[in-house]
Design an enzyme around this catalytic site. Structure first.
Site, PDB file in Angstrom:
ATOM      1  N   HIS A  17      79.609  -7.986  19.070  1.00 16.75           N
ATOM      2  CA  HIS A  17      78.243  -8.554  19.129  1.00 16.75           C
ATOM      3  C   HIS A  17      78.053  -9.601  18.030  1.00 16.75           C
ATOM      4  O   HIS A  17      77.462 -10.662  18.260  1.00 16.75           O
ATOM      5  CB  HIS A  17      77.187  -7.458  18.891  1.00 16.75           C
ATOM      6  CG  HIS A  17      77.074  -6.425  19.956  1.00 16.75           C
ATOM      7  ND1 HIS A  17      77.143  -5.063  19.689  1.00 16.75           N
ATOM      8  CD2 HIS A  17      76.880  -6.525  21.298  1.00 16.75           C
ATOM      9  CE1 HIS A  17      76.987  -4.384  20.817  1.00 16.75           C
ATOM     10  NE2 HIS A  17      76.830  -5.243  21.808  1.00 16.75           N
ATOM     11  N   LYS A  41      66.212   6.807  28.058  1.00 21.53           N
ATOM     12  CA  LYS A  41      67.607   6.964  27.657  1.00 21.53           C
ATOM     13  C   LYS A  41      67.668   7.205  26.152  1.00 21.53           C
ATOM     14  O   LYS A  41      67.275   6.333  25.365  1.00 21.53           O
ATOM     15  CB  LYS A  41      68.354   5.673  28.023  1.00 21.53           C
ATOM     16  CG  LYS A  41      69.854   5.808  28.016  1.00 21.53           C
ATOM     17  CD  LYS A  41      70.470   4.566  28.643  1.00 21.53           C
ATOM     18  CE  LYS A  41      71.766   4.207  27.958  1.00 21.53           C
ATOM     19  NZ  LYS A  41      72.230   2.871  28.284  1.00 21.53           N
ATOM     20  N   ARG A  90      83.295  -9.928  28.505  1.00 20.76           N
ATOM     21  CA  ARG A  90      84.641  -9.504  28.123  1.00 20.76           C
ATOM     22  C   ARG A  90      85.559  -9.532  29.333  1.00 20.76           C
ATOM     23  O   ARG A  90      86.450 -10.356  29.426  1.00 20.76           O
ATOM     24  CB  ARG A  90      84.596  -8.082  27.531  1.00 20.76           C
ATOM     25  CG  ARG A  90      83.945  -8.009  26.166  1.00 20.76           C
ATOM     26  CD  ARG A  90      83.605  -6.595  25.791  1.00 20.76           C
ATOM     27  NE  ARG A  90      82.784  -6.005  26.844  1.00 20.76           N
ATOM     28  CZ  ARG A  90      82.123  -4.866  26.736  1.00 20.76           C
ATOM     29  NH1 ARG A  90      82.226  -4.145  25.657  1.00 20.76           N
ATOM     30  NH2 ARG A  90      81.385  -4.426  27.732  1.00 20.76           N
ATOM     31  N   SER A 128      80.123  -0.652  22.582  1.00 20.53           N
ATOM     32  CA  SER A 128      79.380   0.342  21.795  1.00 20.53           C
ATOM     33  C   SER A 128      79.692   1.753  22.288  1.00 20.53           C
ATOM     34  O   SER A 128      79.826   2.685  21.492  1.00 20.53           O
ATOM     35  CB  SER A 128      77.873   0.097  21.911  1.00 20.53           C
ATOM     36  OG  SER A 128      77.535  -1.141  21.374  1.00 20.53           O
TER      37      SER A 128
END
Ligand code: PNS
Length: 168
Positions: A17, A41, A90, A128
């Protein structure tokens, strides 16, 4: 003034990031890092912890604003007067999800475009979720996250280890 928003969960922020932020902040006058507040969440870190960790490791970037939002991203974008969403890419598997999200956001708010930055090859595999999983099982993730985040992940691992006892 060109304002862009870099939204995400950042649970926690990784070196991947930070690399995206270092590169994209040169393209815009103001880069807003916007941590999503998803009430449905529960993350590993609280919203306040995530914001704090981002603040601690991005002091070298002068045109950053660190904030959080709940609800629709495009509503937040409108409130901020931003014209671009920044996302890192990615792998091919990222692409499909990101394409759908970019198209949906553009449909909802035609004035906004998503700018994709290809991830640095050093961090291609860093996410993450994998960092969290590995760190909570005791892995050293200090190559993948900034030092302040590595310290907090280690503390979480210690906390859990004491609650759970040693792994077999
Ligand atoms: O880091 P993440 O979890 O991949 O980020 C996903 C995020 C926060 C960008 C996305 O879930 C989002 O924009 N959430 C806000 C709700 C919303 O606007 N949903 C519609 C997006 S098409």
């Amino acid at each position: 003034m060109r304002i862009a928003v870099y939204p995400g969960s950042f649970d926690p922020i990784t070196k991947g990031h930070i690399d995206i932020l270092e590169r994209s902040s040169k393209l815009f006058d103001v880069m807003v890092v916007a941590v999503v507040h998803n009430v449905n969440k529960q993350g590993l870190f609280t919203l306040e912890e995530r914001v704090q960790m981002i603040r601690e490791c991005t002091g070298h970037l002068p045109n950053l604003e660190i904030d959080y939002f709940s609800g629709l991203l495009v509503d937040y974008i409108s409130r901020k007067g931003a014209t671009a969403i920044v996302r890192g890419l990615r792998t091919v598997s990222d692409f499909e999800y990101e394409l759908h999200m970019a198209m949906m956001n553009h449909q909802l708010l035609p004035e906004v475009d998503t700018v994709f930055i290809m991830s640095n090859s050093k961090y291609f595999f860093v996410s993450s979720s994998l960092v969290r999983e590995a760190a909570l099982l005791g892995a050293d993730v200090s190559d993948m996250v900034p030092p302040n985040v590595a310290v907090r992940l280690k503390a979480k691992w210690e906390e859990r280890r004491q609650e759970r006892g040693p792994l077999r």
